[in-house]
Design an enzyme around this catalytic site. Structure first.
Site, short mmCIF file in Angstrom:
data_model
loop_
_atom_site.label_atom_id
_atom_site.label_comp_id
_atom_site.label_asym_id
_atom_site.label_seq_id
_atom_site.Cartn_x
_atom_site.Cartn_y
_atom_site.Cartn_z
N THR A 66 0.87 -1.18 0.00
CA THR A 66 0.00 0.00 0.00
C THR A 66 0.90 1.22 0.00
O THR A 66 1.65 1.45 0.95
CB THR A 66 -0.92 0.02 1.23
OG1 THR A 66 -1.65 -1.21 1.27
CG2 THR A 66 -1.89 1.18 1.16
N LYS A 87 -7.26 1.45 -3.23
CA LYS A 87 -6.89 1.03 -1.87
C LYS A 87 -7.12 2.17 -0.87
O LYS A 87 -7.52 1.94 0.27
CB LYS A 87 -5.42 0.58 -1.87
CG LYS A 87 -4.88 0.19 -0.51
CD LYS A 87 -5.46 -1.10 0.06
CE LYS A 87 -4.91 -1.36 1.46
NZ LYS A 87 -5.39 -2.61 2.05
N LYS A 104 0.31 5.41 8.09
CA LYS A 104 0.86 5.72 6.76
C LYS A 104 -0.25 5.82 5.72
O LYS A 104 -0.34 6.79 4.96
CB LYS A 104 1.87 4.61 6.39
CG LYS A 104 2.40 4.58 4.98
CD LYS A 104 1.86 3.45 4.10
CE LYS A 104 1.99 2.06 4.64
NZ LYS A 104 1.40 1.02 3.81
P1 NAP Z 1 5.34 -6.26 7.52
O1 NAP Z 1 4.93 -7.45 8.31
O2 NAP Z 1 6.05 -5.13 8.20
O3 NAP Z 1 6.19 -6.78 6.27
C1 NAP Z 1 6.98 -5.97 5.44
C2 NAP Z 1 8.12 -6.82 4.95
O4 NAP Z 1 8.91 -6.09 4.01
C3 NAP Z 1 9.05 -7.25 6.07
O5 NAP Z 1 9.44 -8.59 5.84
C4 NAP Z 1 10.22 -6.28 5.93
O6 NAP Z 1 11.41 -6.76 6.46
C5 NAP Z 1 10.27 -6.18 4.42
N1 NAP Z 1 10.97 -4.98 3.98
C6 NAP Z 1 10.67 -3.70 4.31
N2 NAP Z 1 11.53 -2.86 3.71
C7 NAP Z 1 12.38 -3.65 3.01
C8 NAP Z 1 13.50 -3.37 2.21
N3 NAP Z 1 13.90 -2.11 2.00
N4 NAP Z 1 14.16 -4.40 1.65
C9 NAP Z 1 13.75 -5.68 1.85
N5 NAP Z 1 12.69 -6.01 2.60
C10 NAP Z 1 12.02 -4.99 3.18
O7 NAP Z 1 4.05 -5.61 6.82
P2 NAP Z 1 2.74 -6.36 6.25
O8 NAP Z 1 1.69 -6.37 7.29
O9 NAP Z 1 3.13 -7.60 5.56
O10 NAP Z 1 2.27 -5.26 5.18
C11 NAP Z 1 2.99 -5.04 3.98
C12 NAP Z 1 2.29 -3.95 3.19
O11 NAP Z 1 0.95 -4.38 2.88
C13 NAP Z 1 2.17 -2.61 3.91
O12 NAP Z 1 2.26 -1.56 2.98
C14 NAP Z 1 0.76 -2.67 4.50
O13 NAP Z 1 0.24 -1.38 4.68
C15 NAP Z 1 0.02 -3.46 3.42
N6 NAP Z 1 -1.13 -4.26 3.88
C16 NAP Z 1 -1.10 -4.95 5.07
C17 NAP Z 1 -2.21 -5.70 5.44
C18 NAP Z 1 -2.25 -6.46 6.75
O14 NAP Z 1 -3.36 -6.83 7.19
N7 NAP Z 1 -1.12 -6.76 7.38
C19 NAP Z 1 -3.33 -5.80 4.59
C20 NAP Z 1 -3.30 -5.14 3.38
C21 NAP Z 1 -2.20 -4.37 3.03
P3 NAP Z 1 11.65 -6.79 8.07
O15 NAP Z 1 11.08 -8.13 8.49
O16 NAP Z 1 13.11 -6.67 8.24
O17 NAP Z 1 10.89 -5.63 8.66
#
Ligand code: NAP
Length: 312
Positions: free
Chosen positions: A103, A178, A246
Site C-alpha cells: 500500500t 486502496k 501511513k
Molecule cells: P510487515 O509485516 O512489516 O512486512 C513488510 C516486509 O517487508 C518485512 O518482511 C520487511 O522486512 C520487508 N521490507 C521492508 N523494507 C524492506 C527493504 N527495504 N528491503 C527488503 N525487505 C524490506 O508488513 P505487512 O503487514 O506484511 O504489510 C505489507 C504492506 O501491505 C504494507 O504496505 C501494509 O500497509 C500493506 N497491507 C497490510 C495488510 C495487513 O493486514 N497486514 C493488509 C493489506 C495491506 P523486516 O522483516 O526486516 O521488517
C-alpha cells in the site's frame, strides 16, 4: 509438482512480512520457480524449506525473472527495492512485469511505471485487502493500476492468493482504490471500537454482543475479525497501527489534493496517531480500543469487561 507445469514462471519476491510470506507461499505451492529476498533473512527460512531460493538483494531476486512481486512496508521501501542501487529495475529483464503489492502512494506508482517502461518492463500497482487471514487463506481482494496486457500476463500468479482482481485504470489507480478501501475501514474501526467500549461500560456480555450484532446491520469484516481479538486482549498484528497511519496520511493528502474534505478519515487518523504515540505502533489496528477506553479514563483492555472506571 514443481517443474512439471508448462506455465511455470520464474518469480522474484521481495518482502516476507505478515502479508508477503503467506502470499509468496501460495505462489511456491502452485509450482513456480520462486527466488525471495527480504530485509531480515531469517524470515525467509520457512519458504526456503518448501523450495524457494534465496537472493541477497532485490536485484539478485529480479535477475532472470518473468515477474517480480514487492510487498514491503512504506513508499520509501518500495522506492528502494524497485529503483534503488540494488533494486529490481537494475537487473530485471525487458518484457518482465513488476507488481508492487505494497500500500503506497499513487504518485509513486506512476513514477515507477514510467521508469520501468523506459527499460521495456511492465509495472503494476496492485495493493490488496483481506488482512492476514485473507493472505493465509489465499482469499485477498486485489486492486490494480497499470496496463491491461501486463495484468493479463501476471493474472494466473495473482489468482494463487486472490479471490478477486479488479483493474481500475492506469498506473496509480490501484493505489487510489486502496485509499478508498482504507477510508471505509478507518471509520468502521472507530465504530467497532466505540461500540465495544459502549457495551462494556453498559455491562453487556461482549462475546454475546459480537455474535448478535455481527449478524445484523452492524456486521463487518472488522467486527468479525478484530472483535474477538479485542476481547482476548490480543493486540498482535494483523495489520500494524503504523502502516495504517501511513495509509491514512496518504489518503488525506490525496483528498486534500482533490479538494475533498473527509472529516471521518481525519478523525480516525488522529486517533491512530495517538495509539502510535502511546507506544503501540507495531501492534495491530485493533489497538484503537485502548485509545477509546483511555479517553474516558477506563482500563485500556476490554479482556475482563473493560471496567467501569469512568462510572456507569
Ligand atoms: P510487515 O509485516 O512489516 O512486512 C513488510 C516486509 O517487508 C518485512 O518482511 C520487511 O522486512 C520487508 N521490507 C521492508 N523494507 C524492506 C527493504 N527495504 N528491503 C527488503 N525487505 C524490506 O508488513 P505487512 O503487514 O506484511 O504489510 C505489507 C504492506 O501491505 C504494507 O504496505 C501494509 O500497509 C500493506 N497491507 C497490510 C495488510 C495487513 O493486514 N497486514 C493488509 C493489506 C495491506 P523486516 O522483516 O526486516 O521488517
Amino acid at each position: 509438482m514443481s517443474g512439471q507445469r508448462s506455465d511455470r514462471r520464474r518469480v522474484g519476491w521481495i518482502g516476507l512480512g505478515v502479508m508477503g510470506a503467506p502470499m509468496c507461499g501460495h505462489v511456491v505451492a502452485a509450482g513456480h520457480d520462486v527466488v525471495v529476498h527480504t530485509r531480515t533473512a531469517a524470515t525467509a527460512q520457512p519458504l526456503l524449506d518448501v523450495g524457494a531460493r534465496w537472493a541477497a538483494t532485490p536485484a539478485e531476486a529480479a535477475a532472470g525473472a518473468d515477474v517480480v512481486f514487492t510487498m514491503v512496508g512504506y513508499p520509501d521501501d518500495v522506492r528502494q527495492v524497485v529503483a534503488g542501487d540494488e533494486g529490481v529495475l537494475s537487473t530485471v529483464p525487458g518484457g518482465a512485469v513488476v507488481v508492487d503489492l505494497t500500500t503506497s502512494r499513487p504518485s509513486l506508482a506512476g513514477e515507477l511505471a514510467e521508469l520501468a517502461s523506459v527499460r521495456g518492463v511492465g509495472m503494476l500497482d496492485a495493493p490488496v485487502s483481506g488482512g492476514d487471514v485473507g493472505a493465509r487463506e489465499g482469499r485477498l481482494v486485489v486492486m490494480v493500476g497499470g496496463e491491461a496486457a501486463h495484468l493479463a500476463a501476471v493474472r494466473p500468479l495473482l489468482d494463487t492468493f486472490a479471490r478477486s482482481v479488479t483493474h481500475f485504470g492506469p498506473a496509480g489507480a490501484g493505489q487510489h482504490a486502496k485509499m478508498a478501501n482504507q477510508t471505509a475501514i478507518a471509520s468502521t474501526m472507530v465504530g467497532v471500537c466505540e461500540s465495544l467500549c459502549y457495551a462494556a461500560a453498559a455491562g453487556l456480555d461482549l462475546a454475546e454482543l459480537i455474535g448478535c450484532i455481527g449478524g445484523g446491520a452492524a456486521g463487518s469484516w472488522s467486527l468479525e475479525n478484530y472483535g474477538p481479538r479485542i476481547l482476548r486482549d490480543d493486540l498482535a498484528p494483523g495489520f500494524k497501527v503504523d502502516h495504517f497511519v501511513k495509509d491514512l496520511g496518504i489518503a488525506l493528502e490525496e483528498a486534500t489534493r482533490l479538494r475533498l474534505a473527509l472529516p471521518g478519515l481525519a478523525l480516525a487518523k488522529e486517533l491512530y496517531v495517538a495509539v502510535s504515540a502511546a507506544g503501540l505502533g507495531a501492534q495491530g489496528t485493533q489497538a484503537l480500543v485502548t485509545a477509546v477506553q483511555r479517553l474516558s479514563g477506563r482500563p485500556a483492555s476490554l479482556a475482563s469487561g473493560g471496567g467501569a472506571a469512568g462510572g456507569e
